[in-house]
Write a protein that holds these residues in place. Structure first.
Motif, PDB file in Angstrom:
ATOM      1  N   ASN A   1      85.175  25.943  40.910  1.00 30.10           N
ATOM      2  CA  ASN A   1      84.103  26.795  40.393  1.00 30.10           C
ATOM      3  C   ASN A   1      83.359  27.597  41.458  1.00 30.10           C
ATOM      4  OD1 ASN A   1      84.730  25.967  37.868  1.00 30.10           O
ATOM      5  ND2 ASN A   1      83.134  24.392  37.782  1.00 30.10           N
ATOM      6  N   VAL A   2      84.091  28.291  42.301  1.00 29.29           N
ATOM      7  CA  VAL A   2      83.433  29.233  43.212  1.00 29.29           C
ATOM      8  C   VAL A   2      83.203  30.515  42.433  1.00 29.29           C
ATOM      9  CG1 VAL A   2      83.712  30.647  45.271  1.00 29.29           C
ATOM     10  CG2 VAL A   2      84.446  28.267  45.289  1.00 29.29           C
ATOM     11  N   LYS A   3      81.935  30.938  42.367  1.00 23.41           N
ATOM     12  CA  LYS A   3      81.614  32.122  41.568  1.00 23.41           C
ATOM     13  C   LYS A   3      81.945  33.365  42.380  1.00 23.41           C
ATOM     14  CE  LYS A   3      79.269  34.110  38.009  1.00 23.41           C
ATOM     15  NZ  LYS A   3      80.335  35.099  37.817  1.00 23.41           N
ATOM     16  N   GLY A   4      83.007  34.080  41.976  1.00 29.57           N
ATOM     17  CA  GLY A   4      83.407  35.282  42.693  1.00 29.57           C
ATOM     18  C   GLY A   4      83.111  36.528  41.875  1.00 29.57           C
ATOM     19  N   ILE A   5      83.374  37.681  42.491  1.00 29.25           N
ATOM     20  CA  ILE A   5      83.209  38.947  41.793  1.00 29.25           C
ATOM     21  C   ILE A   5      84.226  39.064  40.660  1.00 29.25           C
ATOM     22  CG2 ILE A   5      83.359  41.453  42.108  1.00 29.25           C
ATOM     23  CD1 ILE A   5      80.943  40.148  43.385  1.00 29.25           C
ATOM     24  N   THR A   6      85.399  38.439  40.874  1.00 29.22           N
ATOM     25  CA  THR A   6      86.465  38.556  39.880  1.00 29.22           C
ATOM     26  C   THR A   6      86.471  37.378  38.914  1.00 29.22           C
ATOM     27  OG1 THR A   6      88.027  37.431  41.331  1.00 29.22           O
ATOM     28  CG2 THR A   6      87.933  39.822  41.475  1.00 29.22           C
ATOM     29  N   GLY A   7      85.411  36.574  38.901  1.00 28.60           N
ATOM     30  CA  GLY A   7      85.344  35.458  37.956  1.00 28.60           C
ATOM     31  C   GLY A   7      85.201  34.128  38.661  1.00 28.60           C
ATOM     32  N   LEU A   8      85.259  33.065  37.848  1.00 27.08           N
ATOM     33  CA  LEU A   8      85.084  31.714  38.361  1.00 27.08           C
ATOM     34  C   LEU A   8      86.417  31.224  38.912  1.00 27.08           C
ATOM     35  CD1 LEU A   8      82.389  30.340  38.255  1.00 27.08           C
ATOM     36  CD2 LEU A   8      83.131  29.085  36.220  1.00 27.08           C
ATOM     37  N   ILE A   9      86.440  30.807  40.206  1.00 27.35           N
ATOM     38  CA  ILE A   9      87.706  30.469  40.840  1.00 27.35           C
ATOM     39  C   ILE A   9      87.803  28.972  41.091  1.00 27.35           C
ATOM     40  CG2 ILE A   9      89.159  30.833  42.877  1.00 27.35           C
ATOM     41  CD1 ILE A   9      87.754  33.593  43.114  1.00 27.35           C
ATOM     42  N   SER A  10      88.802  28.334  40.473  1.00 32.05           N
ATOM     43  CA  SER A  10      89.103  26.925  40.735  1.00 32.05           C
ATOM     44  C   SER A  10      90.572  26.816  41.108  1.00 32.05           C
ATOM     45  CB  SER A  10      88.839  26.074  39.490  1.00 32.05           C
ATOM     46  OG  SER A  10      87.476  26.124  39.161  1.00 32.05           O
ATOM     47  N   LEU A  11      90.840  26.160  42.234  1.00 33.38           N
ATOM     48  CA  LEU A  11      92.228  26.051  42.683  1.00 33.38           C
ATOM     49  C   LEU A  11      92.742  24.627  42.583  1.00 33.38           C
ATOM     50  CD1 LEU A  11      92.021  28.353  45.830  1.00 33.38           C
ATOM     51  CD2 LEU A  11      92.649  28.959  43.514  1.00 33.38           C
ATOM     52  N   ASP A  12      92.000  23.751  41.896  1.00 33.89           N
ATOM     53  CA  ASP A  12      92.400  22.346  41.863  1.00 33.89           C
ATOM     54  C   ASP A  12      93.446  22.091  40.782  1.00 33.89           C
ATOM     55  OD1 ASP A  12      90.555  22.996  39.952  1.00 33.89           O
ATOM     56  OD2 ASP A  12      89.555  21.057  39.955  1.00 33.89           O
TER      57      ASP A  12
END
Lengths: 377, 354
Positions: free
Chosen positions: A338-349
Motif C-alpha cells: 500500500n504505497v500511495k503513488g501517483i498511479t494508484g495504490l502499489i502493493s508488491l507482496d
C-alpha cells in the motif's frame, strides 16, 4: 580540410568518452542505477521517465530522508543489447546497489537477466509484458501487466456494446502481440469476435491494414501498438473508417498522438496508467502542476511511473537495516504494501511482484486528453 | 480493389524511386553505396516540416488553392536545397578523404555517417514522431460560404469555430466577430490518395529533367566520363571533385523533394523516417539495376506495387495472414529478380576491370 574533418571526428569521440566517464568508487551511499532509452525511437519515453525520477528525487530530498542516495543514469539507446551492456556497466563499474528500468519489455528483459545473474534487485517502472517477472525473483514492477490491460480494454469495449473488434497488430513487437492476444482471449471469452490485421512499425503507409479493417466492418477498432504508428494510421484512415470508435492501450499515451491523428472524427479511447485531470485526486493534480512548472510539458504516464518507482524503492530501503544489502533490499521491495503513488495504490507482496492497480480510460476530445473513467481489473 | 492496390503501390513506389535516384547516381559515378542517403531524405523532410509550420505562406492573401501550392513549393525547394547542401558537405568531410582507400572503407564510412546523422537528429529534434503540418488557408469571416462544407478552426487548435455542416448565417458571422474572431483557418480536404497523385505527377515531371541533365548537358557528359574511367576523365581535364560533388547535390536534392512528399502524404516525421524508405529504395535501385536512372524509377515503382499486390494476391488465394509478411514478401521478390537477372532489370552486365 581533410585533416580538419579528422580532427573534428576525434574531438567528438573524446567528448563522448568524457561524457560517459564517472566514478562510483568512493561514494558510501545507496547507488541507484537507472537504465532508460534516452536516444533512439523510444527516447520520448526515456526522457519522460527520467523527468519523473528527477522530480521524485527533488521531492524526497526536500522532505528529508535518512538514506543517502544518488541516481546514475545510463542510456540504453532503445536496444536490448545496449540495455544489458549498460546494466552490467552500472553494476560492475558504478557499484549500483539496485537498478531501475527500462520502458520497452524486450529491453527490460535483458536488464533483468543481468540483474538476476549478478544478484541485484531491479524494478521496472513501465514494462508490462506478462512473463518478465516469472522465474526472476530479482525483478519487480510498479505498473500493471498486459493481460490485465487486455482484459480491462475488452471489458470496456463490451460495456459499450461493441461486439466485433478489428485488431491492428505489429507482429514484430512483444508489446503489440502480447497485448492483442490478451485482448482477444478476454474479448472472445465474453462473447465478442475479433479479426486481426497486421502492420509493421516504421512503414509509414498503413493502407493495407486500413483497408483490411474497413472490409471487416467491425463495431470497434483496437490498435495494439505505439502512438507513432497509431496516430498516422487513424489520420490516413479518415473516411475509410467512417467515424468508428478506436481503442488502444498505454502505447498511445503521448502528447504527439493528439496532433498525429489530425482531424480524425473517430471517438478515441485508450487505457493508461494515470490521467493528470483525474477527479478527486489532489496528489495527482499537485504532481501534474509541479511537473508542468519544472519541465514546461504535460506529464504523461511514463512521468508518473518514473516518479512512483523511486518512492517505492525508498519506501523499501527505509524498511531495511542495511539497504545496500542486495538480498535484504530485494525482500523489502517484495514486501511493499500500500504505497500511495501517483498511479494508484502499489502493493508488491504477491508472487508476481506486480501491483493490482485500477486502470484509467482516457478519451481524446477536441485535440486533448480527457479523463473518462477508471476500471478495476 | 485493384485500383486501390495500384494507387497505394505506385504512390509509395514513386517515393522509393525518388530516393533510389540518388543511390543509383552516386553508385554510377564513384561505385559507393551511400547508406546515409536515407538521412538526407530525413533532413529534407524536417526542413520541409519547419518551412510548412513556420513560414506562414498560407497567410498571404491569394486566391484559394494558391497559398497551399505556394507553401508546398517553398517547403520543397528549401528542403531539397538543405538536403543537397548537407550531401555536399558530407561528401567533402567524410567520403572524399577515404575515396582512394577502397570500396569497403567508403561503405563503412557511409554506414557511420548514417548513424551519426540519425543520432544528431535525435539530439537536435528529439526522437519522437511529429505530426506533419498541413498547409491551409485563412479566410475572412465575411467570406465564409453560407453553408459550411468543411471544418474551420482557430489555428492553435484551441477550439473548432464552426463544426462541419453547421450553417453559417449572418447571425453566426456577427457572433464570431463579437468574439474577436476575424479570420478562420481551413485545412484542405486533401486525401492521402490525392497527395499520392501529386507525388506521381512530380516524379513524372522530374525524370525527364534528370535524364536531360545527365544525357544532354556538359556536366552530364562529364559525369558519364567519370563513371566510365575516372583517371582518364581527369587526364581530359575534368574536375572530378566538382563532378562528384555535383552528383551528390543532385541525388540529395531529389531525395529532399521525396522527403517532403513522403511525410506530407503519410502524416508524420521523426529522425528514423529515412531508415526504412532508404533501405527499400536501395533495394529498388538494385532491382532496377544500380547505376541506371530509368532502372531506379522502374525498380521503385515495381517494388511499391509488389509490396501491396503480392500480399493482396496471396490473400485472395486463401492465405489469410499474408499481409503480416508484407516486407518479407518484398524481399523474396528481390531475391527472385536477382536470381533471374543478377544485374537488375535495366542494369548493364558488368565488365571486369583489369
Amino acid at each position: 580540410m581533410a585533416r580538419l574533418g579528422r580532427v573534428l571526428l576525434l574531438l567528438t569521440t573524446c567528448l563522448g568518452l568524457l561524457g560517459t566517464a564517472g566514478c562510483g568508487d568512493d561514494y558510501d551511499g545507496l547507488v541507484i542505477g537507472v537504465v532508460l532509452p534516452m536516444t533512439g525511437p523510444q527516447a520520448t519515453y526515456g526522457e519522460e521517465s527520467w523527468n519523473g525520477l528527477q522530480l521524485a528525487e527533488a521531492d524526497l530530498r526536500q522532505a528529508g530522508t535518512n538514506i543517502k542516495f544518488k541516481l546514475v543514469l545510463k542510456d540504453e539507446k532503445s536496444t536490448p543489447q545496449e540495455a544489458q551492456t549498460q546494466a552490467k556497466t552500472l553494476m560492475e563499474l558504478e557499484g549500483a546497489h539496485v537498478l531501475l528500468g527500462s520502458v520497452a519489455s524486450s529491453n527490460t528483459k535483458t536488464i533483468a537477466g543481468a540483474a538476476k545473474e549478478n544478484g541485484t534487485p531491479c524494478i521496472t517502472p513501465a514494462s508490462t509484458n506478462d512473463n518478465l517477472t516469472t522465474g526472476n525473483p530479482w525483478l519487480s514492477r510498479i505498473c500493471y501487466k498486459d493481460s490485465v490491460q487486455g482484459g480491462v480494454l475488452a471489458t470496456f469495449a463490451l460495456s459499450n456494446g461493441w461486439k466485433r473488434a478489428a485488431v491492428c497488430v505489429d507482429n514484430e513487437s512483444d508489446y503489440s502481440r502480447g497485448f492483442a492476444d490478451n485482448f482477444k482471449g478476454a474479448f472472445e471469452a465474453a462473447g465478442g469476435t475479433t479479426h486481426f490485421e497486421y502492420f509493421k512499425a516504421g512503414n509509414a503507409d498503413y493502407s493495407n491494414v486500413i483497408q483490411g479493417v474497413a472490409d471487416a466492418n467491425p463495431d470497434v477498432i483496437f490498435i495494439s501498438g505505439y502512438y507513432e504508428d497509431g496516430g498516422p494510421m487513424i489520420k490516413q484512415a479518415k473516411a475509410r473508417w467512417e467515424g468508428k470508435p478506436v481503442i488502444g492501450g498505454d502505447g498511445l499515451d503521448s502528447a504527439e498522438f493528439l496532433t498525429l491523428i489530425g482531424d480524425a472524427q473517430n471517438p478515441i479511447y485508450f487505457s493508461t496508467h494515470f490521467a493528470p485531470d483525474a477527479p478527486d485526486e489532489p496528489a495527482v493534480k499537485a504532481f501534474a502542476e509541479r511537473y508542468r512548472e519544472r519541465f514546461g510539458k504535460e506529464p504523461g504516464a511514463m512521468a508518473a511511473l518514473g516518479y512512483d518507482v523511486l518512492f517505492v524503492l525508498m519506501d523499501a530501503a527505509k524498511r531495511c537495516a542495511n539497504p545496500k544489502s542486495a538480498a535484504e533490499l530485494n525482500t523489502a521491495i517484495g514486501a511493499t504494501k500500500n504505497v500511495k503513488g501517483i498511479t494508484g495504490l502499489i502493493s508488491l507482496d504477491n508472487p508476481d511482484r506486480t501491483p493490482n492497480k485500477p486502470l484509467v480510460i482516457v478519451k481524446v476530445e477536441g485535440g486533448a486528453k480527457k479523463f473518462h473513467s477508471t476500471i478495476k481489473p | 480493389m485493384l485500383a486501390d492496390v495500384l494507387l497505394d503501390g505506385l504512390g509509395l513506389g514513386a517515393i522509393y524511386a525518388f530516393i533510389a535516384l540518388g543511390y543509383t547516381m552516386v553508385y554510377g559515378i564513384i561505385k559507393l553505396i551511400n547508406f546515409a542517403h536515407g538521412e538526407f531524405f530525413m533532413v529534407g523532410a524536417f526542413v520541409g516540416y519547419f518551412a510548412l509550420r513556420d513560414l506562414g505562406v498560407d497567410e498571404v492573401d491569394l486566391p484559394q488553392p494558391l497559398p497551399i501550392l505556394l507553401a508546398f513549393l517553398v517547403a520543397i525547394t528549401l528542403a531539397a536545397t538543405a538536403a543537397a547542401l548537407l550531401a555536399v558537405l558530407t561528401e567533402r568531410l567524410a567520403y572524399r578523404p577515404v575515396r582512394r582507400a577502397g570500396r569497403i572503407a567508403a561503405l563503412l564510412t557511409a554506414v557511420g555517417v548514417s548513424f551519426f546523422l540519425q543520432n544528431l537528429a535525435v539530439q537536435v529534434w528529439g526522437a519522437g514522431a511529429r505530426a506533419y503540418p498541413e498547409p491551409g488557408i485563412w479566410l475572412y469571416v465575411d467570406d465564409l460560404p453560407a453553408k459550411a462544407d468543411a471544418d474551420y478552426k482557430i489555428r492553435e487548435r484551441v477550439e473548432a469555430v464552426v463544426l462541419k455542416g453547421d450553417a453559417i448565417d449572418t447571425a453566426r458571422k456577427a457572433a464570431l466577430r463579437a468574439e474577436g474572431i476575424e479570420r478562420v483557418y481551413r485545412t484542405p480536404d486533401l486525401t492521402k490518395e490525392g497527395k499520392q497523385g501529386f507525388v506521381l505527377l512530380a516524379l513524372l515531371l522530374w525524370t525527364p529533367v534528370l535524364w536531360w541533365l545527365v544525357k544532354r548537358t556538359r556536366m552530364g557528359r562529364a559525369m558519364r566520363a567519370v563513371s566510365e574511367d575516372a583517371d582518364a576523365a581527369r587526364l581530359m581535364g575534368i574536375n572530378i571533385n566538382l563532378i562528384v560533388a555535383a552528383t551528390f547535390f543532385l541525388g540529395a536534392f531529389v531525395a529532399g523533394v521525396g522527403g517532403v512528399a513522403y511525410c506530407a502524404t503519410y502524416g508524420s516525421v521523426k529522425p528514423l523516417t529515412g531508415w526504412i524508405p532508404g533501405l527499400k529504395a536501395f533495394i529498388a535501385a538494385v532491382i532496377g539495376g544500380i547505376g541506371s536512372i530509368p532502372g531506379a524509377i522502374v525498380g521503385g515503382l515495381l517494388l511499391g506495387v509488389a509490396e501491396f499486390a503480392i500480399p493482396a494476391l496471396l490473400e485472395q488465394l486463401g492465405w489469410a495472414d499474408a499481409k503480416a509478411f508484407q516486407d518479407a514478401l518484398a524481399y523474396v521478390f528481390l531475391i527472385i529478380v536477382l536470381l533471374v537477372k543478377p544485374t537488375g532489370l535495366l542494369g548493364k552486365p558488368q565488365r571486369e576491370k583489369v
